[in-house]
Design a protein around this motif. Structure first.
Motif, PDB file in Angstrom:
ATOM      1  N   HIS A 126      -9.398 -64.294 -13.721  1.00 29.33           N
ATOM      2  CA  HIS A 126      -8.466 -63.417 -13.023  1.00 29.33           C
ATOM      3  C   HIS A 126      -8.235 -62.186 -13.895  1.00 29.33           C
ATOM      4  O   HIS A 126      -8.518 -62.196 -15.095  1.00 29.33           O
ATOM      5  CB  HIS A 126      -7.140 -64.133 -12.714  1.00 29.33           C
ATOM      6  N   VAL A 183      -5.488 -61.245  -1.870  1.00 27.29           N
ATOM      7  CA  VAL A 183      -5.486 -60.829  -3.269  1.00 27.29           C
ATOM      8  C   VAL A 183      -4.021 -60.774  -3.681  1.00 27.29           C
ATOM      9  O   VAL A 183      -3.195 -60.152  -2.999  1.00 27.29           O
ATOM     10  CB  VAL A 183      -6.147 -59.449  -3.460  1.00 27.29           C
ATOM     11  N   MET A 210      -0.925 -60.001 -13.304  1.00 29.37           N
ATOM     12  CA  MET A 210      -2.141 -60.751 -13.031  1.00 29.37           C
ATOM     13  C   MET A 210      -2.581 -60.470 -11.602  1.00 29.37           C
ATOM     14  O   MET A 210      -1.744 -60.338 -10.710  1.00 29.37           O
ATOM     15  CB  MET A 210      -1.895 -62.245 -13.212  1.00 29.37           C
ATOM     16  N   TRP A 259      -5.497 -61.929  -8.766  1.00 27.61           N
ATOM     17  CA  TRP A 259      -6.546 -62.887  -8.450  1.00 27.61           C
ATOM     18  C   TRP A 259      -6.772 -62.895  -6.948  1.00 27.61           C
ATOM     19  O   TRP A 259      -5.940 -62.422  -6.181  1.00 27.61           O
ATOM     20  CB  TRP A 259      -6.224 -64.276  -8.981  1.00 27.61           C
ATOM     21  N   GLN A 260      -7.908 -63.445  -6.569  1.00 22.91           N
ATOM     22  CA  GLN A 260      -8.255 -63.493  -5.149  1.00 22.91           C
ATOM     23  C   GLN A 260      -8.600 -64.908  -4.743  1.00 22.91           C
ATOM     24  O   GLN A 260      -9.329 -65.613  -5.441  1.00 22.91           O
ATOM     25  CB  GLN A 260      -9.441 -62.569  -4.857  1.00 22.91           C
ATOM     26  N   ASP A 261      -8.042 -65.320  -3.605  1.00 18.58           N
ATOM     27  CA  ASP A 261      -8.470 -66.551  -2.960  1.00 18.58           C
ATOM     28  C   ASP A 261      -9.078 -66.130  -1.625  1.00 18.58           C
ATOM     29  O   ASP A 261      -9.118 -64.935  -1.331  1.00 18.58           O
ATOM     30  CB  ASP A 261      -7.309 -67.559  -2.833  1.00 18.58           C
ATOM     31  N   GLU A 276      -5.982 -59.626 -15.927  1.00 18.99           N
ATOM     32  CA  GLU A 276      -4.707 -59.690 -16.624  1.00 18.99           C
ATOM     33  C   GLU A 276      -4.465 -58.389 -17.362  1.00 18.99           C
ATOM     34  O   GLU A 276      -5.361 -57.867 -18.031  1.00 18.99           O
ATOM     35  CB  GLU A 276      -4.711 -60.862 -17.604  1.00 18.99           C
ATOM     36  N   ASN A 288     -13.409 -55.709 -10.739  1.00 20.92           N
ATOM     37  CA  ASN A 288     -12.394 -56.351 -11.594  1.00 20.92           C
ATOM     38  C   ASN A 288     -11.780 -55.422 -12.636  1.00 20.92           C
ATOM     39  O   ASN A 288     -11.135 -55.888 -13.575  1.00 20.92           O
ATOM     40  CB  ASN A 288     -12.929 -57.612 -12.254  1.00 20.92           C
ATOM     41  N   ALA A 332     -11.832 -61.832 -15.940  1.00 16.48           N
ATOM     42  CA  ALA A 332     -12.175 -63.062 -15.227  1.00 16.48           C
ATOM     43  C   ALA A 332     -11.629 -64.259 -15.998  1.00 16.48           C
ATOM     44  O   ALA A 332     -11.470 -64.171 -17.218  1.00 16.48           O
ATOM     45  CB  ALA A 332     -13.693 -63.164 -15.090  1.00 16.48           C
ATOM     46  N   SER A 373     -13.518 -67.570 -10.383  1.00 14.46           N
ATOM     47  CA  SER A 373     -13.843 -66.202 -10.781  1.00 14.46           C
ATOM     48  C   SER A 373     -14.480 -65.486  -9.592  1.00 14.46           C
ATOM     49  O   SER A 373     -15.436 -65.975  -9.012  1.00 14.46           O
ATOM     50  CB  SER A 373     -14.801 -66.227 -11.973  1.00 14.46           C
ATOM     51  N   ILE A 403      -8.437 -70.949 -11.210  1.00 13.37           N
ATOM     52  CA  ILE A 403      -8.691 -69.820 -10.327  1.00 13.37           C
ATOM     53  C   ILE A 403     -10.187 -69.532 -10.374  1.00 13.37           C
ATOM     54  O   ILE A 403     -10.742 -69.307 -11.453  1.00 13.37           O
ATOM     55  CB  ILE A 403      -7.899 -68.575 -10.777  1.00 13.37           C
TER      56      ILE A 403
END
Length: 161
Positions: free
Chosen positions: A104, A126, A118, A120-122, A106, A71, A102, A43, A41
């Motif tokens: 991701h 999100v 958890m 995370w972003q792509d 948690e 974050n 980072a 950061s 993933i």
């Protein structure tokens, strides 16, 4: 008569033909293809004021509010319902502590149950997901409790189609 046919010149019993036939090479064993592990993933700095409330065609329903700044999870309240009144799962920030920012985000349950949230972003969304959180769900529905996804631009439910 059979004996006479076998004695004819040029006629060979089937068993003899089978012995003389060239043998085929053995079939190559099937190769086991091991899937490549997912890429790590990346950061990213996550900034999100998210609210997602929707009901799917199959009756699955979710409502999630989450606020993340640099974050750091500042607010989180997430509930999902499995169709046909089979049950629900619920998550509230007060029951978790953040342990990672980072690559991701948690959070782990304060009750030492092993439940993790958890974030995370792509590029497209999100995602807020859970792992090992059976105790926060009605028995028997945990496998149907999917993550919730937010559009990073609007903070609303992400389109998953």
């Amino acid at each position: 008569m059979l004996a006479g046919l076998l004695a004819l010149p040029g006629c060979t019993p089937v068993q003899e033909l089978a012995k003389r036939a060239p043998s085929l090479p053995p079939a190559a064993p099937e190769r086991q293809v091991t899937p490549a592990p997912p890429p790590p993933i990346p950061s990213r700095v996550i900034e999100l004021a998210g609210y997602c409330s929707r009901t799917e065609d199959d009756g699955f329903r979710e409502e999630a509010r989450v606020r993340v700044a640099a974050n750091e999870v500042q607010a989180l309240n997430w509930k999902l319902w499995v169709p046909r009144r089979r049950g629900s799962c619920a998550f509230d920030l007060s029951e978790f502590r953040q342990v990672q920012k980072a690559p991701h985000i948690e959070l782990v349950a304060r009750d030492d149950s092993g439940c993790k949230l958890m974030v995370w972003q792509d590029p497209r969304r999100v995602t807020l997901a859970h792992a090992n959180c059976q105790k926060r769900c009605t028995p028997g529905i945990y496998e149907e409790a999917w993550p919730v996804m937010f559009d990073p631009a609007s903070g609303m439910c992400a389109q998953v189609k």
